[in-house]
Design an enzyme around this catalytic site. Structure first.
Site, PDB file in Angstrom:
ATOM      1  N   CYS A 281       3.654 -13.852  -0.335  1.00 22.09           N
ATOM      2  CA  CYS A 281       2.549 -14.825  -0.340  1.00 22.09           C
ATOM      3  C   CYS A 281       2.871 -16.160   0.317  1.00 22.09           C
ATOM      4  O   CYS A 281       2.300 -16.501   1.345  1.00 22.09           O
ATOM      5  CB  CYS A 281       2.104 -15.080  -1.777  1.00 22.09           C
TER       6      CYS A 281
HETATM    7  N1  NAD Z   1       2.620  -9.196  -4.655  1.00 19.95           N
HETATM    8  C1  NAD Z   1       2.077 -10.274  -5.172  1.00 19.95           C
HETATM    9  O1  NAD Z   1       2.642 -10.910  -6.050  1.00 19.95           O
HETATM   10  C2  NAD Z   1       0.713 -10.779  -4.721  1.00 19.95           C
HETATM   11  C3  NAD Z   1       0.107 -11.811  -5.448  1.00 19.95           C
HETATM   12  C4  NAD Z   1      -1.160 -12.271  -5.073  1.00 19.95           C
HETATM   13  C5  NAD Z   1      -1.774 -11.705  -3.968  1.00 19.95           C
HETATM   14  N2  NAD Z   1      -1.167 -10.713  -3.243  1.00 19.95           N
HETATM   15  C6  NAD Z   1      -1.905 -10.164  -2.122  1.00 19.95           C
HETATM   16  O2  NAD Z   1      -2.365  -8.870  -2.454  1.00 19.95           O
HETATM   17  C7  NAD Z   1      -2.371  -8.027  -1.307  1.00 19.95           C
HETATM   18  C8  NAD Z   1      -1.566  -6.778  -1.565  1.00 19.95           C
HETATM   19  O3  NAD Z   1      -0.212  -7.143  -1.789  1.00 19.95           O
HETATM   20  P1  NAD Z   1       0.810  -6.211  -2.531  1.00 19.95           P
HETATM   21  O4  NAD Z   1       1.956  -7.081  -2.880  1.00 19.95           O
HETATM   22  O5  NAD Z   1       0.159  -5.401  -3.598  1.00 19.95           O
HETATM   23  O6  NAD Z   1       1.218  -5.234  -1.314  1.00 19.95           O
HETATM   24  P2  NAD Z   1       2.039  -3.843  -1.401  1.00 19.95           P
HETATM   25  O7  NAD Z   1       2.638  -3.650  -0.062  1.00 19.95           O
HETATM   26  O8  NAD Z   1       2.877  -3.819  -2.621  1.00 19.95           O
HETATM   27  O9  NAD Z   1       0.916  -2.761  -1.631  1.00 19.95           O
HETATM   28  C9  NAD Z   1      -0.056  -2.431  -0.699  1.00 19.95           C
HETATM   29  C10 NAD Z   1      -0.345  -0.950  -0.806  1.00 19.95           C
HETATM   30  O10 NAD Z   1      -1.430  -0.651   0.076  1.00 19.95           O
HETATM   31  C11 NAD Z   1      -1.183   0.609   0.666  1.00 19.95           C
HETATM   32  N3  NAD Z   1      -1.989   0.695   1.877  1.00 19.95           N
HETATM   33  C12 NAD Z   1      -1.800   0.101   3.073  1.00 19.95           C
HETATM   34  N4  NAD Z   1      -2.798   0.402   3.918  1.00 19.95           N
HETATM   35  C13 NAD Z   1      -3.654   1.193   3.254  1.00 19.95           C
HETATM   36  C14 NAD Z   1      -4.881   1.824   3.580  1.00 19.95           C
HETATM   37  N5  NAD Z   1      -5.418   1.704   4.790  1.00 19.95           N
HETATM   38  N6  NAD Z   1      -5.480   2.571   2.633  1.00 19.95           N
HETATM   39  C15 NAD Z   1      -4.908   2.721   1.404  1.00 19.95           C
HETATM   40  N7  NAD Z   1      -3.758   2.138   1.033  1.00 19.95           N
HETATM   41  C16 NAD Z   1      -3.135   1.386   1.944  1.00 19.95           C
HETATM   42  C17 NAD Z   1       0.306   0.633   0.881  1.00 19.95           C
HETATM   43  O11 NAD Z   1       0.789   1.966   1.015  1.00 19.95           O
HETATM   44  C18 NAD Z   1       0.809  -0.044  -0.391  1.00 19.95           C
HETATM   45  O12 NAD Z   1       1.050   0.891  -1.426  1.00 19.95           O
HETATM   46  C19 NAD Z   1      -1.840  -8.897  -0.177  1.00 19.95           C
HETATM   47  O13 NAD Z   1      -2.919  -9.456   0.510  1.00 19.95           O
HETATM   48  C20 NAD Z   1      -1.071  -9.975  -0.890  1.00 19.95           C
HETATM   49  O14 NAD Z   1      -1.026 -11.165  -0.124  1.00 19.95           O
HETATM   50  C21 NAD Z   1       0.065 -10.231  -3.615  1.00 19.95           C
END
Ligand code: NAD
Length: 430
Positions: free
Chosen positions: A262
């Site tokens: 982030c």
């Molecule tokens: N990790 C955190 O602490 C956090 C906190 C707040 C916001 N976010 C935001 O949330 C969002 C997701 O982050 P995350 O940490 O969960 O990412 P992540 O990489 O852990 O998970 C994303 C998942 O999406 C899947 N994916 C990718 N493309 C896809 C598609 N076309 N169809 C289906 N699945 C698909 C991936 O295989 C993966 O499992 C980001 O925008 C991030 O900035 C993350």
């Protein structure tokens, strides 16, 4: 009445959210394009350290949660929540292709009345422009007329035991008032406090403000760390004293640089979008410059510590302690430890790392040359064999007294050695 939903992207955000909805009585299908994750979830196995497999098995066995890669299942759900990655591309510009690809995959199966909510952090306008367009094009339906559209940012704090999805207030913005109403109805099933706002763009901007606020304040203390050090003042002692003020101050702590999915990334989504409006984001640029310069400063401190012992960086053995970007998690995305390893290696040091949560480095786009490298063991002879141990992450499970007893020299970028009995000149703060 929403009883069955799909959550697309079963990562750090999507998986805990899925389990929270399932626990709250909403049937969840967790969609992901990564078949290994789908298989693990259906087998009741977790791939995220702070989420126990037991929690997944409980919801699976009740029939409330199942994972799949089959997007046709969208046909049978009342709402779709999208939690896919939003990285920067190699030119450090927003890459929203995961969102638009998901929109394209979802659109053909969208039904009249379905609610689509985006949770991925992104610039204002993504939901009502980019995502809306692909959904409308692929479905032949119209947002706000035939289907509902909303944005609700995630506020997960991985590794923080008091961060429970259900009790963190959640911002929700809708494309139309009816979209907002529908989204509030959905989230109120699983989340205690909702914060409705007037549009998707306000909700998108609020998330960027939260993360930019952190980035800017971390940059401030990182700069003050260097300034105070030149004056012989310990920044950690200063912050601990300042934070006793009961109002108007919030403590942020310096470190070896920014990490995680982030803070190092999200502000640059705003910078990019601001340019479209002829605006400059000077605070973001300045804090980015300071924060990305931190690994260089820390490596300079390693060089100083070695120099003091009559050694050069070249040929010295350096152990980086902690590969995860923050304590007690296994998430090494954007971790400054990689920059430290690269900088030290570039200067001719022999580098290795220790991290109890990252036993082996997975293949990543950014650091393919470290793939397969294994953490050294926590062992007196091994640790004592390094000229310097550089503390990049202060995992609570590390025995810092043992480190003080074993390591000849420690460079500490996290104040992890505070309160530990050390030898004179052994610890260098960085
Ligand atoms: N990790 C955190 O602490 C956090 C906190 C707040 C916001 N976010 C935001 O949330 C969002 C997701 O982050 P995350 O940490 O969960 O990412 P992540 O990489 O852990 O998970 C994303 C998942 O999406 C899947 N994916 C990718 N493309 C896809 C598609 N076309 N169809 C289906 N699945 C698909 C991936 O295989 C993966 O499992 C980001 O925008 C991030 O900035 C993350």
């Amino acid at each position: 009445m929403i009883t069955r939903i799909a959550i697309v992207g079963q990562g750090y955000v999507g998986l805990p959210l899925s389990l929270q909805f399932a626990r709250s009585g909403v049937n969840v299908v967790g969609l992901d394009i990564d078949q290994t994750k789908v298989d693990a979830l259906n087998a009741g196995r977790s791939y995220i350290k702070h989420i126990e497999g037991e929690r997944i098995r409980a919801e699976r066995d009740k029939g409330m949660f199942a994972a799949s890669s089959d997007f046709t299942l969208i046909k049978g759900v009342e709402a779709v929540i999208i939690c896919v990655p939003t990285p920067l591309n190699k030119n450090r510009e927003p890459d929203i292709s995961y969102i638009t690809d998901t929109g394209k995959a979802v659109a053909p199966y969208l039904q009249k009345g379905t609610l689509v909510v985006l949770e991925s952090t992104t610039y204002p306008g993504t939901t009502d422009e980019d995502l809306r367009e692909v959904l409308e094009k692929g479905s032949g339906l119209r947002a706000g007329v035939d289907f509902h559209l909303a944005f609700s940012p995630e506020r997960e704090d991985p590794g923080n035991p008091s961060s429970v999805v259900a009790s963190i207030p959640k911002i929700v913005g809708g494309y139309t008032p009816a979209c907002l109403e529908k989204a509030v109805a959905l989230y109120s099933k699983a989340i205690k406090t909702l914060v409705p706002v007037s549009s998707c763009r306000v909700a998108e901007a609020a998330k960027l403000l939260e993360n930019t606020f952190r980035g800017v304040n971390i940059a401030l203390v990182n700069e003050l760390k260097i300034v105070f050090d030149a004056m012989g003042i310990d920044v950690w002692e200063v912050i601990n004293a300042a934070k006793t003020k009961p109002f108007g101050f919030m403590a942020f702590y310096p470190g070896p640089g920014l990490g995680g999915h982030c803070i190092p990334i999200d502000p640059f989504y705003l910078t990019w979008k601001a340019r479209e409006y002829g605006q400059h984001t000077r605070f973001i640029e300045l804090s980015g410059e300071i924060n990305t310069g931190m690994p260089v400063y820390v490596v300079r401190r390693v060089a100083d510590a070695l120099n003091d012992r009559g050694k050069a960086v070249k040929g010295s053995k350096v152990l980086v302690l902690g590969l995860a970007y923050k304590p007690n998690v296994d998430d090494d995305r954007e971790s400054p430890s990689y920059a430290l390893l690269d900088l030290l290696k570039h200067r001719g040091a022999e580098v290795a790392y220790y991290d109890p949560f990252v036993p082996v480095i997975k293949h990543t786009r950014e650091h393919p040359h470290f793939a397969g490298t294994k953490s050294v063991a926590w062992d007196r002879a091994i640790v004592a064999g390094f000229d310097v141990v550089l503390i990049a992450t202060n995992h609570a499970s590390v025995n810092y007294q043992e480190l003080a007893d074993w390591a000849p020299c420690i460079v500490d970028a996290r104040n992890a050695m505070a309160g530990i009995a050390t030898k004179p000149g052994q610890v260098w703060k960085a």
